[in-house]
Scaffold this motif. Sequence first.
Motif, mmCIF file in Angstrom:
data_model
loop_
_atom_site.group_PDB
_atom_site.id
_atom_site.type_symbol
_atom_site.label_atom_id
_atom_site.label_comp_id
_atom_site.label_asym_id
_atom_site.label_seq_id
_atom_site.Cartn_x
_atom_site.Cartn_y
_atom_site.Cartn_z
ATOM 1 N N PRO A 12 71.627 -37.469 54.819
ATOM 2 C CA PRO A 12 71.905 -38.114 53.527
ATOM 3 C C PRO A 12 73.385 -37.981 53.159
ATOM 4 O O PRO A 12 74.036 -37.011 53.511
ATOM 5 N N VAL A 13 73.882 -38.981 52.423
ATOM 6 C CA VAL A 13 75.263 -39.017 51.965
ATOM 7 C C VAL A 13 75.271 -38.868 50.448
ATOM 8 O O VAL A 13 74.507 -39.534 49.743
ATOM 9 N N THR A 14 76.127 -38.000 49.942
ATOM 10 C CA THR A 14 76.232 -37.801 48.495
ATOM 11 C C THR A 14 76.929 -38.995 47.864
ATOM 12 O O THR A 14 78.019 -39.374 48.274
ATOM 13 N N ILE A 15 76.264 -39.607 46.869
ATOM 14 C CA ILE A 15 76.900 -40.705 46.147
ATOM 15 C C ILE A 15 77.335 -40.275 44.750
ATOM 16 O O ILE A 15 78.145 -40.944 44.129
ATOM 17 N N MET A 16 76.804 -39.126 44.266
ATOM 18 C CA MET A 16 77.266 -38.565 43.002
ATOM 19 C C MET A 16 77.030 -37.051 43.051
ATOM 20 O O MET A 16 75.889 -36.602 42.987
ATOM 21 N N PRO A 17 78.103 -36.273 43.191
ATOM 22 C CA PRO A 17 77.936 -34.822 43.287
ATOM 23 C C PRO A 17 77.559 -34.211 41.941
ATOM 24 O O PRO A 17 77.821 -34.800 40.900
ATOM 25 N N PRO A 18 76.957 -33.016 41.978
ATOM 26 C CA PRO A 18 76.592 -32.325 40.730
ATOM 27 C C PRO A 18 77.804 -31.622 40.143
ATOM 28 O O PRO A 18 78.068 -30.474 40.434
ATOM 29 N N GLU A 19 78.540 -32.306 39.314
ATOM 30 C CA GLU A 19 79.746 -31.740 38.709
ATOM 31 C C GLU A 19 79.515 -31.514 37.221
ATOM 32 O O GLU A 19 79.781 -32.378 36.396
ATOM 33 N N GLY A 20 78.938 -30.374 36.880
ATOM 34 C CA GLY A 20 78.664 -30.046 35.487
ATOM 35 C C GLY A 20 77.343 -30.600 34.990
ATOM 36 O O GLY A 20 76.982 -30.411 33.839
ATOM 37 N N PHE A 21 76.618 -31.290 35.845
ATOM 38 C CA PHE A 21 75.302 -31.813 35.484
ATOM 39 C C PHE A 21 74.494 -31.968 36.756
ATOM 40 O O PHE A 21 75.014 -31.823 37.865
ATOM 41 N N ALA A 22 73.213 -32.247 36.617
ATOM 42 C CA ALA A 22 72.327 -32.452 37.767
ATOM 43 C C ALA A 22 71.299 -33.517 37.413
ATOM 44 O O ALA A 22 71.189 -33.932 36.261
ATOM 45 N N PHE A 23 70.568 -33.943 38.415
ATOM 46 C CA PHE A 23 69.569 -34.993 38.224
ATOM 47 C C PHE A 23 68.186 -34.464 38.562
ATOM 48 O O PHE A 23 67.984 -33.873 39.609
ATOM 49 N N ARG A 24 67.233 -34.707 37.667
ATOM 50 C CA ARG A 24 65.865 -34.262 37.908
ATOM 51 C C ARG A 24 64.967 -35.379 38.400
ATOM 52 O O ARG A 24 63.985 -35.112 39.055
ATOM 53 N N SER A 25 65.246 -36.609 38.040
ATOM 54 C CA SER A 25 64.410 -37.696 38.547
ATOM 55 C C SER A 25 65.297 -38.887 38.868
ATOM 56 O O SER A 25 66.397 -39.023 38.351
ATOM 57 N N VAL A 26 64.790 -39.730 39.745
ATOM 58 C CA VAL A 26 65.499 -40.944 40.124
ATOM 59 C C VAL A 26 64.466 -42.043 40.363
ATOM 60 O O VAL A 26 63.381 -41.787 40.867
ATOM 61 N N ASP A 27 64.792 -43.247 39.941
ATOM 62 C CA ASP A 27 63.945 -44.398 40.225
ATOM 63 C C ASP A 27 64.848 -45.598 40.464
ATOM 64 O O ASP A 27 66.008 -45.610 40.041
ATOM 65 N N TYR A 28 64.311 -46.597 41.148
ATOM 66 C CA TYR A 28 65.075 -47.785 41.498
ATOM 67 C C TYR A 28 64.659 -48.918 40.577
ATOM 68 O O TYR A 28 63.465 -49.159 40.386
ATOM 69 N N ALA A 29 65.631 -49.593 39.995
ATOM 70 C CA ALA A 29 65.348 -50.704 39.076
ATOM 71 C C ALA A 29 65.949 -51.982 39.648
ATOM 72 O O ALA A 29 67.164 -52.111 39.729
ATOM 73 N N ALA A 30 65.101 -52.880 40.075
ATOM 74 C CA ALA A 30 65.558 -54.189 40.566
ATOM 75 C C ALA A 30 65.365 -55.196 39.430
ATOM 76 O O ALA A 30 64.533 -54.990 38.559
ATOM 77 N N PRO A 31 66.115 -56.311 39.396
ATOM 78 C CA PRO A 31 67.034 -56.755 40.432
ATOM 79 C C PRO A 31 68.451 -56.258 40.252
ATOM 80 O O PRO A 31 69.351 -56.736 40.939
ATOM 81 N N GLY A 32 68.749 -55.352 39.368
ATOM 82 C CA GLY A 32 70.099 -54.906 39.036
ATOM 83 C C GLY A 32 71.147 -54.968 40.126
ATOM 84 O O GLY A 32 72.053 -55.743 40.041
ATOM 85 N N PRO A 33 71.049 -54.235 41.257
ATOM 86 C CA PRO A 33 70.168 -53.071 41.383
ATOM 87 C C PRO A 33 70.798 -51.849 40.720
ATOM 88 O O PRO A 33 72.013 -51.674 40.769
ATOM 89 N N HIS A 34 69.977 -51.063 40.103
ATOM 90 C CA HIS A 34 70.426 -49.850 39.447
ATOM 91 C C HIS A 34 69.519 -48.707 39.868
ATOM 92 O O HIS A 34 68.359 -48.910 40.206
ATOM 93 N N LEU A 35 70.060 -47.508 39.770
ATOM 94 C CA LEU A 35 69.250 -46.308 39.836
ATOM 95 C C LEU A 35 69.129 -45.794 38.418
ATOM 96 O O LEU A 35 70.104 -45.794 37.663
ATOM 97 N N LEU A 36 67.943 -45.406 38.037
ATOM 98 C CA LEU A 36 67.728 -44.748 36.748
ATOM 99 C C LEU A 36 67.533 -43.271 37.032
ATOM 100 O O LEU A 36 66.717 -42.906 37.881
ATOM 101 N N VAL A 37 68.296 -42.421 36.360
ATOM 102 C CA VAL A 37 68.220 -40.990 36.604
ATOM 103 C C VAL A 37 68.028 -40.242 35.294
ATOM 104 O O VAL A 37 68.479 -40.675 34.245
ATOM 105 N N HIS A 38 67.343 -39.105 35.394
ATOM 106 C CA HIS A 38 67.263 -38.163 34.282
ATOM 107 C C HIS A 38 68.336 -37.119 34.558
ATOM 108 O O HIS A 38 68.235 -36.347 35.512
#
Length: 196
Positions: free
Chosen positions: A44-70
């Motif tokens: 895997p390749v890091t697309i957003m490092p944990p710099e002062g925050f982190a992500f607990r969930s991720v989902d894919y939203a089309a047709p954006g395309p976007h990722l939705l993260v908590h």
Amino acid sequence: DGSLDRIVLSGELAEDLVWAPSGDLFISSVAKGLRRASAEGGDPVTIMPPEGFAFRSVDYAAPGPHLLVHQFGGSNGIYAIDSDGNNRRPVVPGIDSTVRFVPPDHLLYVENRVLLAQQVDPQTMGIIGDPQPVAQDVGSGDFETSPAGIVTYVPGSARRSVLANFTRDGRLTEGADAPAEYEELRLSPDGSKLLF
């Protein structure tokens, strides 16, 4: 086709993951941030490092395309991120909940134990109107959706437990505490303190 065994997570604890229509796998991790594993295989390749925050969930939203993260840490909330990891923007600030996208234009999250459906513009992830309640007494990570829009959830009362002390032979030594959602219990070495 055997491609699953080519994605190497190296013992990483993934908080959440989602397959994109391209076949890429997006992985949220407290330790390693937001990462993408190519459908072609490899690490895997890091697309957003944990710099002062982190992500607990991720989902894919089309047709954006976007990722939705908590996101938690820094400014908690639900954020939209372009699938290349750029352009992170708040969608529902201040929310501490898993987020799921339900096509064509809703996202689901929990606030104050109420599962809410919020209409969004799928191109921009802008909010449309007010959220609508779907279910009561739901924990922030106790629901899931299917691509067909079916929602499953665990009522909070099903996750309630009590704290109680027992001797090795099974006798209750102290009265049980009030029912609540106790998680990740850690007893001190001398047995006098409990973290949860």
